[in-house]
Design an enzyme around this catalytic site. Structure first.
Site, PDB file in Angstrom:
ATOM      1  N   GLY A  10       0.827  -1.212   0.000  1.00 43.44           N
ATOM      2  CA  GLY A  10       0.000   0.000   0.000  1.00 43.44           C
ATOM      3  C   GLY A  10       0.855   1.252   0.000  1.00 43.44           C
ATOM      4  N   GLN A  11       0.191   2.416  -0.016  1.00 42.67           N
ATOM      5  CA  GLN A  11       0.990   3.656  -0.089  1.00 42.67           C
ATOM      6  C   GLN A  11       1.818   3.859   1.183  1.00 42.67           C
ATOM      7  OE1 GLN A  11      -1.048   7.347  -0.768  1.00 42.67           O
ATOM      8  NE2 GLN A  11      -2.812   6.818   0.495  1.00 42.67           N
ATOM      9  N   ASP A  36      -3.653 -13.115   3.267  1.00 37.14           N
ATOM     10  CA  ASP A  36      -4.905 -12.426   3.569  1.00 37.14           C
ATOM     11  C   ASP A  36      -5.093 -12.439   5.086  1.00 37.14           C
ATOM     12  OD1 ASP A  36      -7.480 -11.594   3.995  1.00 37.14           O
ATOM     13  OD2 ASP A  36      -8.367 -12.824   2.406  1.00 37.14           O
ATOM     14  N   ALA A  60      -5.360  -2.259   5.192  1.00 35.05           N
ATOM     15  CA  ALA A  60      -6.697  -1.748   5.508  1.00 35.05           C
ATOM     16  C   ALA A  60      -7.551  -1.785   4.246  1.00 35.05           C
ATOM     17  CB  ALA A  60      -6.617  -0.307   6.031  1.00 35.05           C
ATOM     18  N   TYR A  61      -8.854  -1.700   4.453  1.00 31.48           N
ATOM     19  CA  TYR A  61      -9.795  -1.453   3.348  1.00 31.48           C
ATOM     20  C   TYR A  61      -9.996   0.062   3.356  1.00 31.48           C
ATOM     21  CZ  TYR A  61     -13.910  -1.801   0.357  1.00 31.48           C
ATOM     22  OH  TYR A  61     -14.805  -1.676  -0.688  1.00 31.48           O
ATOM     23  N   THR A  62      -9.450   0.751   2.346  1.00 26.65           N
ATOM     24  CA  THR A  62      -9.383   2.215   2.411  1.00 26.65           C
ATOM     25  C   THR A  62     -10.302   2.926   1.400  1.00 26.65           C
ATOM     26  OG1 THR A  62      -7.477   2.166   0.933  1.00 26.65           O
ATOM     27  CG2 THR A  62      -7.014   2.258   3.294  1.00 26.65           C
ATOM     28  N   ASP A 102      -8.433   9.613  11.116  1.00 23.40           N
ATOM     29  CA  ASP A 102      -9.213  10.768  11.592  1.00 23.40           C
ATOM     30  C   ASP A 102     -10.708  10.564  11.356  1.00 23.40           C
ATOM     31  OD1 ASP A 102      -8.668  10.798   8.822  1.00 23.40           O
ATOM     32  OD2 ASP A 102      -9.003  12.958   8.678  1.00 23.40           O
ATOM     33  N   TYR A 125     -16.468   3.016   6.727  1.00 19.64           N
ATOM     34  CA  TYR A 125     -15.000   2.964   6.874  1.00 19.64           C
ATOM     35  C   TYR A 125     -14.601   3.396   8.293  1.00 19.64           C
ATOM     36  CZ  TYR A 125     -10.151   4.595   6.430  1.00 19.64           C
ATOM     37  OH  TYR A 125      -8.802   4.824   6.625  1.00 19.64           O
TER      38      TYR A 125
HETATM   39  N1  LIG Z   1      -5.372   6.853   2.713  1.00 20.20           N
HETATM   40  C1  LIG Z   1      -5.713   7.767   3.615  1.00 20.20           C
HETATM   41  O1  LIG Z   1      -6.035   8.916   3.284  1.00 20.20           O
HETATM   42  C2  LIG Z   1      -5.712   7.423   5.068  1.00 20.20           C
HETATM   43  C3  LIG Z   1      -6.102   8.392   5.991  1.00 20.20           C
HETATM   44  C4  LIG Z   1      -6.078   8.075   7.343  1.00 20.20           C
HETATM   45  C5  LIG Z   1      -5.676   6.814   7.753  1.00 20.20           C
HETATM   46  N2  LIG Z   1      -5.323   5.878   6.840  1.00 20.20           N
HETATM   47  C6  LIG Z   1      -4.913   4.566   7.313  1.00 20.20           C
HETATM   48  O2  LIG Z   1      -3.551   4.405   7.003  1.00 20.20           O
HETATM   49  C7  LIG Z   1      -3.263   3.026   6.779  1.00 20.20           C
HETATM   50  C8  LIG Z   1      -2.544   2.854   5.450  1.00 20.20           C
HETATM   51  O3  LIG Z   1      -3.403   3.342   4.432  1.00 20.20           O
HETATM   52  P1  LIG Z   1      -2.959   3.353   2.893  1.00 20.20           P
HETATM   53  O4  LIG Z   1      -3.523   4.583   2.296  1.00 20.20           O
HETATM   54  O5  LIG Z   1      -1.513   3.053   2.781  1.00 20.20           O
HETATM   55  O6  LIG Z   1      -3.812   2.124   2.355  1.00 20.20           O
HETATM   56  P2  LIG Z   1      -3.685   1.371   0.950  1.00 20.20           P
HETATM   57  O7  LIG Z   1      -2.794   2.116   0.024  1.00 20.20           O
HETATM   58  O8  LIG Z   1      -5.071   1.057   0.536  1.00 20.20           O
HETATM   59  O9  LIG Z   1      -2.916   0.039   1.360  1.00 20.20           O
HETATM   60  C9  LIG Z   1      -3.534  -0.956   2.115  1.00 20.20           C
HETATM   61  C10 LIG Z   1      -2.867  -2.262   1.747  1.00 20.20           C
HETATM   62  O10 LIG Z   1      -3.507  -3.293   2.503  1.00 20.20           O
HETATM   63  C11 LIG Z   1      -3.750  -4.372   1.618  1.00 20.20           C
HETATM   64  N3  LIG Z   1      -4.845  -5.230   2.084  1.00 20.20           N
HETATM   65  C12 LIG Z   1      -6.183  -5.019   1.928  1.00 20.20           C
HETATM   66  N4  LIG Z   1      -6.865  -6.070   2.410  1.00 20.20           N
HETATM   67  C13 LIG Z   1      -5.954  -6.951   2.899  1.00 20.20           C
HETATM   68  C14 LIG Z   1      -6.047  -8.234   3.487  1.00 20.20           C
HETATM   69  N5  LIG Z   1      -7.239  -8.822   3.684  1.00 20.20           N
HETATM   70  N6  LIG Z   1      -4.913  -8.876   3.846  1.00 20.20           N
HETATM   71  C15 LIG Z   1      -3.707  -8.291   3.635  1.00 20.20           C
HETATM   72  N7  LIG Z   1      -3.548  -7.073   3.070  1.00 20.20           N
HETATM   73  C16 LIG Z   1      -4.665  -6.423   2.691  1.00 20.20           C
HETATM   74  C17 LIG Z   1      -4.097  -3.693   0.301  1.00 20.20           C
HETATM   75  O11 LIG Z   1      -4.023  -4.613  -0.766  1.00 20.20           O
HETATM   76  P3  LIG Z   1      -4.982  -4.350  -2.064  1.00 20.20           P
HETATM   77  O12 LIG Z   1      -4.570  -3.030  -2.615  1.00 20.20           O
HETATM   78  O13 LIG Z   1      -4.679  -5.517  -2.938  1.00 20.20           O
HETATM   79  O14 LIG Z   1      -6.397  -4.322  -1.544  1.00 20.20           O
HETATM   80  C18 LIG Z   1      -3.030  -2.620   0.264  1.00 20.20           C
HETATM   81  O15 LIG Z   1      -1.815  -3.097  -0.262  1.00 20.20           O
HETATM   82  C19 LIG Z   1      -4.594   2.307   6.883  1.00 20.20           C
HETATM   83  O16 LIG Z   1      -4.758   1.791   8.174  1.00 20.20           O
HETATM   84  C20 LIG Z   1      -5.605   3.411   6.651  1.00 20.20           C
HETATM   85  O17 LIG Z   1      -6.852   3.108   7.259  1.00 20.20           O
HETATM   86  C21 LIG Z   1      -5.309   6.152   5.503  1.00 20.20           C
END
Ligand SMILES: NC(=O)c1ccc[n+]([C@@H]2O[C@H](COP(=O)([O-])OP(=O)(O)OC[C@H]3O[C@@H](n4cnc5c(N)ncnc54)[C@H](OP(=O)(O)O)[C@@H]3O)[C@@H](O)[C@H]2O)c1
Length: 294
Positions: A10-11, A36, A60-62, A102, A125
């Protein structure tokens, strides 16, 4: 330093892997489809086989809007998988760093949210993430939950990359100007998380619990978009000439978002010596990296 990282592609996860690898961590980086974490046996086996000193969950599911109609997968990843990790870590006495959001807040405050403020999520979410946090608090003492906001990075899809794309396709953009928050670069958050990981490695006297970490400074999505465009124009010609501020009511989305979600980061600074970076400074750096990718 032996660390298991889930959601490694993920990012945020990819940034943690990049920095931790450069620092010489002994790292096992896992993600879908091989691992998974909604499957308890997968999590138990991973931890039993690798025996990490620390687990960092960046999975996460984002997809905030999609989650409104896809509740089941959102809850499975954000709540059930967090429980799986908490139980597996608890059984082997392994600490867990987990990332939250947040969006657990309702946005009714007008001053930055503190860790102790009550949660009142508005979306599937946000509710599923809050439930995951509760599972961890209820089942594993040795946890650090870091809430972050408006995350963007070089990898994956995010607001910054979307604005750059739209600005190169359209002359006018309409962007919401009545939602306020703190943009956070994945590189800065990864750096903060690795600082916390080193504290955990080096001392058993960690103050476990929930922390806030986000970029320094509060902006609207409109102000953020304008800054993205101004900076990006230094690197490439863009078609856009106007960025119009619009109210949320003119841009309805399936998920309701908090109108204000700035977070106070004093606790993480005091406990771990981690300092938020001014949001524009990190934006400049990230856009420079995005533009360097062909
Ligand atoms: N993005 C935002 O703006 C934001 C803001 C606040 C907090 N956060 C939190 O920050 C954290 C990182 O977010 P991010 O933006 O980096 O998320 P992301 O880019 O969506 O990355 C999440 C990763 O988790 C993987 N994943 C999903 N389901 C999974 C499963 N069942 N088993 C194993 N891996 C799985 C995804 O794979 P796939 O891509 O194949 O589904 C993806 O590689 C998360 O906890 C998120 O809730 C994010």
């Amino acid at each position: 330093m032996k660390m298991l990282i889930t959601g490694a592609n993920g990012q945020l996860g990819s940034e943690v892997v990049r920095q931790a690898t450069a620092m010489g961590y002994d790292l096992l980086a896992v993600d879908l489809p091989e691992y998974d974490i909604t499957i308890p046996e997968t999590v138990n086996r991973l931890i039993a086989d690798y025996r990490p000193y620390l687990v960092l969950n960046a999975a996460a599911y984002t997809q905030v809007d999609l989650a409104e109609s896809q509740e089941k997968p959102a809850w499975a990843v954000n709540a059930d998988a967090a429980l799986n990790l908490a139980l597996a870590c608890s059984a082997k006495d392994i600490p867990l760093i987990h990332i939250s959001t947040d969006f657990v807040f309702d946005g009714k405050k007008t001053t930055p949210y503190r860790e102790s403020d009550p949660v009142a999520p508005l979306s599937v979410y946000g509710k599923s993430k809050a439930a995951g946090d509760d599972h961890i608090r209820g089942n594993l003492d040795h946890h650090v939950i870091v809430r972050t906001s408006w995350l963007y990075g070089v990898q994956g899809n995010n607001f910054v990359k979307t604005m750059i794309r739209l600005a190169s396709e359209r002359e006018t953009l309409n962007v919401v100007a009545d939602q306020f928050g703190c943009p956070t670069a994945a590189a800065d958050l990864a750096d903060a998380l690795l600082t916390i990981s080193r504290s955990i490695f080096s001392s058993p006297d960690v103050r476990w619990g929930t922390y806030h970490y986000c970029g320094q400074g509060v902006v609207s999505w409109h102000q953020f978009a304008q800054a993205i465009i101004d900076i990006s124009k230094k690197y490439r010609a863009l078609k856009v000439t106007r960025v119009n501020p619009i109210p949320t009511s003119d841009y309805p989305t399936p998920a309701i978002r908090p109108a204000y979600s700035a977070m106070n980061c004093e606790k993480i600074t005091k406990e771990f010596g981690v300092h938020p970076v001014p949001w524009k400074k990190s934006l400049e750096k990230t856009i420079q990296e995005i533009m360097a990718v062909p």
